[in-house]
Scaffold this motif. Structure first.
Motif: not given
Length: 243
Positions: A6-12, A183-194, A236-242
């Motif tokens: 992963v190269k980038a993280i997008i945060f809400d 897109a495949q370089d990124c993960i999206m982190v947020g509280d809204s499913l919608d 960080e636990d998630v990133l280790a898995k990804v």
């Protein structure tokens, strides 16, 4: 999973990195006290006024703005809420007092907790970080400034500045371009499913991470996140898995 890291993280922002709901409750309590002192009404009536204001906030996107600023619109929400609850008790001055107290009290309570600030600093050593927040441009930029987000992110994108906000893929493509990643370089982190999770899925990011503080199950028919955590501090636990 993809072999590439992963190269980038997008945060809400709201209720992902900062407790906007908690700050909102505090601001309503402060405004409740002002109204009770000013109007000398019972708690039930004052609570009804505040609840009407909150409902108007929820339906704000669907209402015509007629070129008014967000400040004027929200002062109007308070004016209407008072008039709908108590005949002839509202004045423009009182509505303005309510709005500015509510707004300033909310902003004063918003902050990045020290442990979240430290997490972002650590992550930025390894990843590009982008903040992607939906909402009115003025309102969200006031939050960004109050919290001091600029120090933690490579880029900040406010949905209200664009024709389409989350979950539309167009705003995610803008984010990818700004970070110079795929897109495949990124993960999206947020509280809204919608918006966050559905948006990340539609944009084809590597993985989506749902911040689920309540522990509720994913509703039937909702976008299914790749990972679920109760706090962003577990990322960080998630990133280790990804990776």
């Amino acid at each position: 999973m993809d072999a590439n890291p992963v190269k980038a993280i997008i945060f809400d922002l709201d209720n992902t990195l900062i407790d906007t709901n908690g700050a909102g409750r505090y601001a309503i309590q402060k405004t409740h006290a002002l109204l009770k002192t000013t109007l000398a009404l019972d708690d039930g009536t004052i609570t009804n006024i505040c609840e009407k204001f909150m409902q108007k906030l929820l339906h704000e996107k669907s209402e015509p703005t007629s070129g008014r600023s967000i400040d004027d619109i929200r002062m109007g929400h308070w004016d209407e809420s008072i008039k709908e609850s108590v005949d002839s008790c509202s004045t423009p001055t009182l509505a303005a007092q309510c709005y500015h107290l509510w707004k300033n009290s909310r902003l004063e309570l918003l902050n990045l907790a020290p442990e979240i600030s430290n997490l972002l600093k650590q992550l930025r050593r390894k990843y590009k970080l982008l903040l992607l927040t939906n909402g009115n441009a003025q309102t969200q930029r006031e939050k960004v400034e109050a919290v001091g987000c600029e120090a933690f992110f490579d880029r900040i994108v406010v949905g209200g500045d664009y024709a389409e906000q989350k979950p539309y893929p167009s705003i995610f493509r803008l984010c990818f371009d700004l970070l110079q990643v795929e897109a495949q370089d990124c993960i999206m982190v947020g509280d809204s499913l919608d918006t966050d999770i559905q948006g990340g899925f539609m944009a084809k990011v590597r993985a989506t991470v749902w911040i689920n503080k309540s522990g509720d199950a994913v509703p039937v028919g909702a976008a299914k996140p790749d990972y679920i955590i109760s706090t962003v501090l577990d990322l960080e636990d998630v990133l280790a898995k990804v990776n």
